[in-house]
Design a protein around this motif. Sequence first.
Motif, PDB file in Angstrom:
ATOM      1  N   GLU A  89       0.719  -1.137  -0.086  1.00 12.74           N
ATOM      2  CA  GLU A  89       0.062   0.143   0.018  1.00 12.74           C
ATOM      3  C   GLU A  89       0.868   1.277   0.001  1.00 12.74           C
ATOM      4  N   ALA A  90       1.875   1.372   1.025  1.00 12.76           N
ATOM      5  CA  ALA A  90       2.623   2.421   0.953  1.00 12.76           C
ATOM      6  C   ALA A  90       3.214   2.674  -0.361  1.00 12.76           C
ATOM      7  N   ALA A  91       4.051   1.670  -0.911  1.00 11.54           N
ATOM      8  CA  ALA A  91       4.916   1.713  -1.961  1.00 11.54           C
ATOM      9  C   ALA A  91       3.996   2.272  -3.097  1.00 11.54           C
ATOM     10  N   LEU A  92       2.736   1.731  -3.226  1.00 10.75           N
ATOM     11  CA  LEU A  92       1.860   2.457  -4.237  1.00 10.75           C
ATOM     12  C   LEU A  92       1.479   3.764  -4.019  1.00 10.75           C
ATOM     13  N   TYR A  93       0.946   4.297  -2.852  1.00  8.52           N
ATOM     14  CA  TYR A  93       0.723   5.533  -2.538  1.00  8.52           C
ATOM     15  C   TYR A  93       1.695   6.476  -2.915  1.00  8.52           C
ATOM     16  N   ARG A  94       3.023   6.211  -2.695  1.00  2.40           N
ATOM     17  CA  ARG A  94       4.299   7.069  -3.070  1.00  2.40           C
ATOM     18  C   ARG A  94       4.341   7.305  -4.688  1.00  2.40           C
ATOM     19  N   ARG A  95       3.529   6.345  -5.397  1.00  2.00           N
ATOM     20  CA  ARG A  95       3.687   6.674  -7.041  1.00  2.00           C
ATOM     21  C   ARG A  95       2.381   6.991  -7.312  1.00  2.00           C
ATOM     22  N   ASP A  96       1.551   7.635  -6.619  1.00  2.00           N
ATOM     23  CA  ASP A  96       0.097   8.311  -6.748  1.00  2.00           C
ATOM     24  C   ASP A  96      -0.641   7.132  -7.196  1.00  2.00           C
ATOM     25  N   LEU A  97      -0.572   5.982  -6.946  1.00  2.00           N
ATOM     26  CA  LEU A  97      -1.379   4.953  -7.151  1.00  2.00           C
ATOM     27  C   LEU A  97      -2.163   4.457  -5.847  1.00  2.00           C
ATOM     28  N   THR A  98      -3.409   4.288  -6.150  1.00  2.00           N
ATOM     29  CA  THR A  98      -4.405   3.856  -5.030  1.00  2.00           C
ATOM     30  C   THR A  98      -4.597   2.430  -4.718  1.00  2.00           C
ATOM     31  N   PRO A  99      -4.302   2.051  -3.702  1.00  2.00           N
ATOM     32  CA  PRO A  99      -4.468   0.445  -3.453  1.00  2.00           C
ATOM     33  C   PRO A  99      -6.015   0.164  -3.076  1.00  2.00           C
ATOM     34  N   LEU A 100      -6.427  -0.715  -3.790  1.00  2.00           N
ATOM     35  CA  LEU A 100      -7.967  -1.090  -3.606  1.00  2.00           C
ATOM     36  C   LEU A 100      -7.877  -2.944  -3.468  1.00  2.00           C
ATOM     37  N   TYR A 101      -8.944  -2.943  -2.391  1.00  2.00           N
ATOM     38  CA  TYR A 101      -9.063  -4.548  -2.178  1.00  2.00           C
ATOM     39  C   TYR A 101     -10.429  -4.663  -2.805  1.00  2.00           C
ATOM     40  N   ALA A 102     -10.671  -5.836  -3.442  1.00  2.00           N
ATOM     41  CA  ALA A 102     -11.953  -6.318  -3.747  1.00  2.00           C
ATOM     42  C   ALA A 102     -12.819  -6.573  -2.702  1.00  2.00           C
ATOM     43  N   PHE A 103     -14.020  -6.445  -2.936  1.00  2.00           N
ATOM     44  CA  PHE A 103     -15.044  -6.966  -1.897  1.00  2.00           C
ATOM     45  C   PHE A 103     -16.124  -7.768  -2.781  1.00  2.00           C
ATOM     46  N   SER A 104     -16.165  -8.895  -2.004  1.00  2.63           N
ATOM     47  CA  SER A 104     -17.294  -9.810  -2.800  1.00  2.63           C
ATOM     48  C   SER A 104     -18.042 -10.308  -1.585  1.00  2.63           C
ATOM     49  N   ARG A 105     -19.418 -10.540  -2.076  1.00  2.00           N
ATOM     50  CA  ARG A 105     -20.234 -11.311  -1.164  1.00  2.00           C
ATOM     51  C   ARG A 105     -20.504 -12.587  -1.663  1.00  2.00           C
ATOM     52  N   ARG A 106     -20.274 -13.564  -0.647  1.00  3.60           N
ATOM     53  CA  ARG A 106     -20.294 -14.863  -0.776  1.00  3.60           C
ATOM     54  C   ARG A 106     -21.741 -15.649  -0.491  1.00  3.60           C
ATOM     55  N   GLU A 107     -22.296 -16.449  -1.604  1.00  4.66           N
ATOM     56  CA  GLU A 107     -23.493 -16.769  -1.469  1.00  4.66           C
ATOM     57  C   GLU A 107     -23.192 -18.428  -1.643  1.00  4.66           C
ATOM     58  N   VAL A 108     -23.749 -19.087  -0.542  1.00  2.91           N
ATOM     59  CA  VAL A 108     -23.872 -20.468  -0.374  1.00  2.91           C
ATOM     60  C   VAL A 108     -25.125 -21.001  -0.728  1.00  2.91           C
ATOM     61  N   VAL A 109     -24.839 -22.100  -1.846  1.00  2.00           N
ATOM     62  CA  VAL A 109     -25.853 -22.943  -2.182  1.00  2.00           C
ATOM     63  C   VAL A 109     -25.665 -24.308  -1.840  1.00  2.00           C
ATOM     64  N   GLU A 110     -26.900 -24.721  -1.227  1.00  2.00           N
ATOM     65  CA  GLU A 110     -26.902 -26.243  -0.838  1.00  2.00           C
ATOM     66  C   GLU A 110     -27.792 -26.967  -1.733  1.00  2.00           C
ATOM     67  N   LYS A 111     -27.164 -28.281  -1.932  1.00  2.00           N
ATOM     68  CA  LYS A 111     -27.930 -28.910  -3.114  1.00  2.00           C
ATOM     69  C   LYS A 111     -28.114 -30.361  -2.476  1.00  2.00           C
ATOM     70  N   ALA A 112     -29.105 -30.997  -2.412  1.00  2.00           N
ATOM     71  CA  ALA A 112     -29.132 -32.450  -2.214  1.00  2.00           C
ATOM     72  C   ALA A 112     -28.925 -33.199  -3.166  1.00  2.00           C
ATOM     73  N   THR A 113     -28.076 -34.216  -3.357  1.00  2.00           N
ATOM     74  CA  THR A 113     -27.702 -35.128  -4.309  1.00  2.00           C
ATOM     75  C   THR A 113     -28.583 -36.200  -4.245  1.00  2.00           C
ATOM     76  N   ASP A 114     -28.587 -37.269  -5.079  1.00  2.00           N
ATOM     77  CA  ASP A 114     -29.400 -38.408  -5.245  1.00  2.00           C
ATOM     78  C   ASP A 114     -29.324 -39.447  -4.117  1.00  2.00           C
ATOM     79  N   ASP A 115     -28.153 -39.428  -3.472  1.00  2.00           N
ATOM     80  CA  ASP A 115     -27.759 -40.473  -2.649  1.00  2.00           C
ATOM     81  C   ASP A 115     -28.244 -39.790  -1.117  1.00  2.00           C
TER      82      ASP A 115
END
Length: 135
Positions: A89-115
């Motif tokens: 982060e610090a090295a990027l800011y020194r070069r006028d580059l903004t560090p960003l972290y991706a934010f993701s939403r986790r969706e959990v899907v449950e599926k019953a199998t044949d067994d």
Amino acid sequence: MNITILNLTQHPATTDQISAGVRDLQGQALAMLKGCLNFDTLPTVEDIRQRAEDIAMLASAWFDAEDPEGATARACMIGGAPFFMGALEAALYRRDLTPLYAFSRREVVEKATDDGAVTKTAVFRHEGFVAGGIV
């Protein structure tokens, strides 16, 4: 606002991230990035600082070559070893580059199998970015 976000993670950008302006490194630049992000032995403080500087220089050179018109905002999506992110982060800011972290939403899907068993699948949906260095 015209923003270009350079992907400085080891993973290719998702379709949603690409739609948000993320660009992946290619070839030798990607190989160099991965070499700097992977730590196979316990790093020294100097090793961490040097790798962060190397990545920041790589990003700055990429923007100069690939975005010569200059987007109104130059940013880098980062992620990896937590002990390394502060220095990056610090090295990027020194070069006028903004560090960003991706934010993701986790969706959990449950599926019953044949067994009768249940399979859980997690799908991560890109929601946006969080700026680094916020205190």
